[in-house]
Design an enzyme around this catalytic site. Structure first.
Site, PDB file in Angstrom:
ATOM      1  N   GLY A  68      60.564   1.149  25.754  1.00  0.00           N
ATOM      2  CA  GLY A  68      61.024   2.481  25.382  1.00  0.00           C
ATOM      3  C   GLY A  68      60.186   3.579  25.998  1.00  0.00           C
ATOM      4  NE  ARG A  69      54.812   4.118  23.431  1.00  0.00           N
ATOM      5  CZ  ARG A  69      53.869   4.590  22.667  1.00  0.00           C
ATOM      6  NH1 ARG A  69      53.434   5.821  22.863  1.00  0.00           N
ATOM      7  NH2 ARG A  69      53.345   3.874  21.716  1.00  0.00           N
ATOM      8  CE  LYS A 121      51.820   1.779  24.865  1.00  0.00           C
ATOM      9  NZ  LYS A 121      51.071   0.742  24.149  1.00  0.00           N
ATOM     10  N   GLY A 150      59.601   8.520  24.486  1.00  0.00           N
ATOM     11  CA  GLY A 150      59.155   7.851  25.708  1.00  0.00           C
ATOM     12  C   GLY A 150      57.754   8.245  26.149  1.00  0.00           C
ATOM     13  CG  ASP A 178      58.324  -6.036  19.584  1.00  0.00           C
ATOM     14  OD1 ASP A 178      58.310  -6.586  18.467  1.00  0.00           O
ATOM     15  OD2 ASP A 178      57.968  -4.865  19.763  1.00  0.00           O
ATOM     16  CG  ASP A 231      52.776  -3.463  23.446  1.00  0.00           C
ATOM     17  OD1 ASP A 231      52.568  -3.225  24.641  1.00  0.00           O
ATOM     18  OD2 ASP A 231      53.905  -3.412  22.934  1.00  0.00           O
TER      19      ASP A 231
HETATM   20  P1  AMP Z   1      55.482  -0.811  19.339  1.00  0.00           P
HETATM   21  O1  AMP Z   1      55.499  -0.938  17.861  1.00  0.00           O
HETATM   22  O2  AMP Z   1      54.619   0.309  19.890  1.00  0.00           O
HETATM   23  O3  AMP Z   1      55.201  -2.117  20.029  1.00  0.00           O
HETATM   24  O4  AMP Z   1      56.929  -0.374  19.767  1.00  0.00           O
HETATM   25  C1  AMP Z   1      58.118  -0.971  19.346  1.00  0.00           C
HETATM   26  C2  AMP Z   1      59.248  -0.498  20.188  1.00  0.00           C
HETATM   27  O5  AMP Z   1      59.351   0.924  20.127  1.00  0.00           O
HETATM   28  C3  AMP Z   1      59.145  -0.849  21.663  1.00  0.00           C
HETATM   29  O6  AMP Z   1      60.439  -1.078  22.120  1.00  0.00           O
HETATM   30  C4  AMP Z   1      58.577   0.414  22.249  1.00  0.00           C
HETATM   31  O7  AMP Z   1      58.858   0.542  23.618  1.00  0.00           O
HETATM   32  C5  AMP Z   1      59.263   1.479  21.417  1.00  0.00           C
HETATM   33  N1  AMP Z   1      58.502   2.726  21.366  1.00  0.00           N
HETATM   34  C6  AMP Z   1      57.324   2.935  20.736  1.00  0.00           C
HETATM   35  N2  AMP Z   1      56.927   4.215  20.888  1.00  0.00           N
HETATM   36  C7  AMP Z   1      57.878   4.837  21.610  1.00  0.00           C
HETATM   37  C8  AMP Z   1      58.062   6.169  22.092  1.00  0.00           C
HETATM   38  N3  AMP Z   1      57.196   7.136  21.860  1.00  0.00           N
HETATM   39  N4  AMP Z   1      59.181   6.416  22.817  1.00  0.00           N
HETATM   40  C9  AMP Z   1      60.092   5.463  23.053  1.00  0.00           C
HETATM   41  N5  AMP Z   1      59.980   4.206  22.628  1.00  0.00           N
HETATM   42  C10 AMP Z   1      58.899   3.887  21.919  1.00  0.00           C
HETATM   43 MG    MG Z   2      55.239  -3.018  21.608  1.00  0.00          MG
END
Ligand code: AMP
Ligand code: MG
Length: 536
Positions: free
Chosen positions: A111-112, A132, A145, A279, A289
């Site tokens: 997502g980012r 990132k 993002g 994930d 991550d």
């Molecule tokens: P995480 O918990 O950070 O591993 O993120 C879980 C999901 O949310 C993954 O698909 C990330 O890419 C997405 N994600 C987290 N933060 C953002 C953001 N600021 N913008 C877009 N997608 C995000």
């Molecule tokens: Mg993640």
């Protein structure tokens, strides 16, 4: 995006196997959507107004074949802020799903994160470059993002620190401020604030996660799943030979083994990942991550830094092995549709507990300075120590480091008080140690000394061995916060000082002792030090 030519970085050789060999999303527009039957979507990074290099990893630059002159060039900051592409880059975001906090969450995806391409370095090693925080992708769902400076400093420093601690991890090349302001509500409690935006260039042989396989299995896209599995075997596990049902099982066994190694290393150094969703699990067994992670200060197996997980504490320190096993089971379920007989997958998974237990016993024997783990004596010593440590607030890192200084010769004639004295720095409230605690500690210490006496190893050699597995410096949460506070004021000196410090985490490094200290009182309840959320 136009490729700007020529740039000094153009000598980098790209070999983009992921995009070259796997099904692409046919849609070229960058808008949020479900992306079926594809492993990735092509997407360009968003332009940023005023990129500024905060820090870079010298080792990672050298590994990639990027000289320090190139790092100092305008090209470097523009490329790793996402403003410029160089020849051979073919940017894309990956499609993956995942179980979040135990529940299937469907499509997540990068997502980012935007992958720039795969480099093959002079020695033939393959490295994927990934930005990132480089702007929205089709997988951004409702988010922007972007990434903020505080979480980017934490990811940049910690991934390099983990590497130097000997823990399998993705790496980081660069940390850039974008000049953009990013709005975050840090604790999701109605207090949004503007923060400086930043981008980390992460580097890994592969960023494939358990969730990359899960998404296709969950959608019944078996042809795509098979292609991804074949690609992964050929690219990430070439030693296994050509993909067959047997090699799928072998690959799974290898993921199980590597994940166990990673978890044992986390436990050894006191690392808590904080969000072990499927994930966030790498197919290569790398720590990936860095979000609301933390380091144990006082040894408390129930601790998690992640406030988003405060209720169930699913991802607490002591629960990490079980969670890894559960995640591996979910990965096995994703491979199952490709196999006629799933029993071998189950067998491979069954190996996890044993690998983890044996690995942890060996790690603990090393931490305690024994030549090897002897079940007859050491099982009980281990259990009793791990029950003793949380009785009072005891700094894990300092405790094991101080333990190396104990001399075997103290065994017989020492007073009880002399046994505790060398360890006193490890306690957060030494004045509050009760008589009952002291008695338990003395008993344990006498047994430990007797056990040391059974090994031939001289004190000096044992001390060196212990100090090679018990770090002097970890990225303490409060230390990271100091660097973030400075960086937010535009002063990057501490980020760079810590990067250098953490290149040698097992060395004493005179003059740097302040960074090895126990958490100061101001940090006990401060956001960012003892509490973090997924907001980053
Ligand atoms: P995480 O918990 O950070 O591993 O993120 C879980 C999901 O949310 C993954 O698909 C990330 O890419 C997405 N994600 C987290 N933060 C953002 C953001 N600021 N913008 C877009 N997608 C995000
Ligand atoms: Mg993640």
């Amino acid at each position: 995006m136009q490729v700007d030519a020529p740039t000094q970085l153009n000598t980098l050789r790209f070999d983009n196997r992921f995009v070259g060999g796997l099904p692409a999303d046919p849609e070229g527009e960058n808008y949020r959507r479900q992306v079926p039957k594809a492993c990735f979507s092509r997407v360009d990074p968003t332009q940023v107004p005023a990129p500024r290099l905060v820090a870079h990893s010298h080792e990672m630059a050298a590994e990639l074949g990027i000289s320090e002159t190139e790092v100092a060039s305008d090209d470097f900051v523009q490329v790793f802020a996402g403003n410029r592409l160089i020849e051979g880059m073919d940017p894309f975001a990956m499609c993956y799903g995942g179980h979040q906090f135990g529940n299937w969450a469907g499509q997540l995806g990068d997502g980012r994160a935007i992958n720039l391409g795969e480099i093959v370095n002079a020695e033939g090693r393959r490295w994927m470059l990934q930005l990132k925080g480089a702007g929205p992708t089709p997988y951004s769902r409702t988010a922007d993002g972007l990434a903020v400076l505080r979480s980017s400093v934490r990811e940049f420093l910690c991934s390099e620190a983990m590497h130097h601690l000997g823990v399998p991890t993705t790496r980081a090349l660069s940390l850039v401020m974008t000049g953009n302001a990013v709005v975050r509500d840090m604790f999701y409690d109605g207090h949004p604030k503007e923060e400086p935006g930043a981008i980390v260039c992460r580097v890994s042989p592969s960023f494939t996660r358990f969730g990359n396989f899960q998404i296709h299995a969950s959608r019944g896209e078996l042809d795509v799943l098979r292609k991804l599995v074949d690609h992964t075997i050929r690219t990430d596990f070439p030693e296994l030979g050509n993909p067959t049902p047997d090699t799928i099982v072998e690959m799974y066994g290898e993921v199980v083994r590597r994940t166990a190694v990673m978890i044992v290393d986390w436990m050894r150094v006191g690392f808590v990942h904080g969000v072990m969703n499927t994930d966030n699990m790498s197919i290569l067994g790398l720590t990936i991550d860095y979000g609301p992670y933390g380091w144990l200060e006082d040894y408390n197996p129930d601790w998690t830094p992640n406030t988003t997980d405060a209720g169930g504490r699913r991802y607490r320190y002591g629960h990490q092995p079980q969670i890894a096993q559960w995640n591996l089971m979910m990965l096995g379920n994703a491979f199952a549709p490709l196999l006629e007989d799933v029993a071998p997958l189950q067998q491979a998974l069954d190996g996890f507990s044993k690998s983890c237990e044996e690995g942890w016993n060996t790690a603990l024997a090393r931490k305690l300075g024994f030549e090897s783990f002897r079940r007859a004596t050491d099982e009980e010593l281990k259990t009793d120590l791990l029950a003793l440590l949380p009785q009072v607030e005891t700094d894990m890192t300092i405790f094991f480091r101080k333990l190396a200084n104990i001399e075997k010769a103290t065994a017989n004639d020492a007073d009880d008080a002399d046994l505790l004295a060398p360890m006193i720095d490890a306690y957060y409230q030494p004045e509050n140690l009760t008589d009952e605690y002291r008695t338990r500690f003395h008993q344990w210490m006498r047994r430990y000394l007797a056990r040391l006496g059974e090994d031939e190893t001289p004190d000096k050699v044992r001390r060196e061995r212990m100090n090679a597995v018990n770090p002097r410096y970890v990225l303490r949460n409060w230390v990271a916060q100091l660097a973030i506070d400075k960086a937010e004021e535009g002063d990057f000196a501490l980020v760079n000082e810590l990067l250098e410090l953490l290149r040698h985490p097992y060395d004493e490094q005179p003059g740097k002792e302040e960074y090895a200290q126990k958490r100061p009182e101001w940090a006990r309840h401060r956001a960012g030090c003892s509490m973090l959320s997924c907001s980053s």
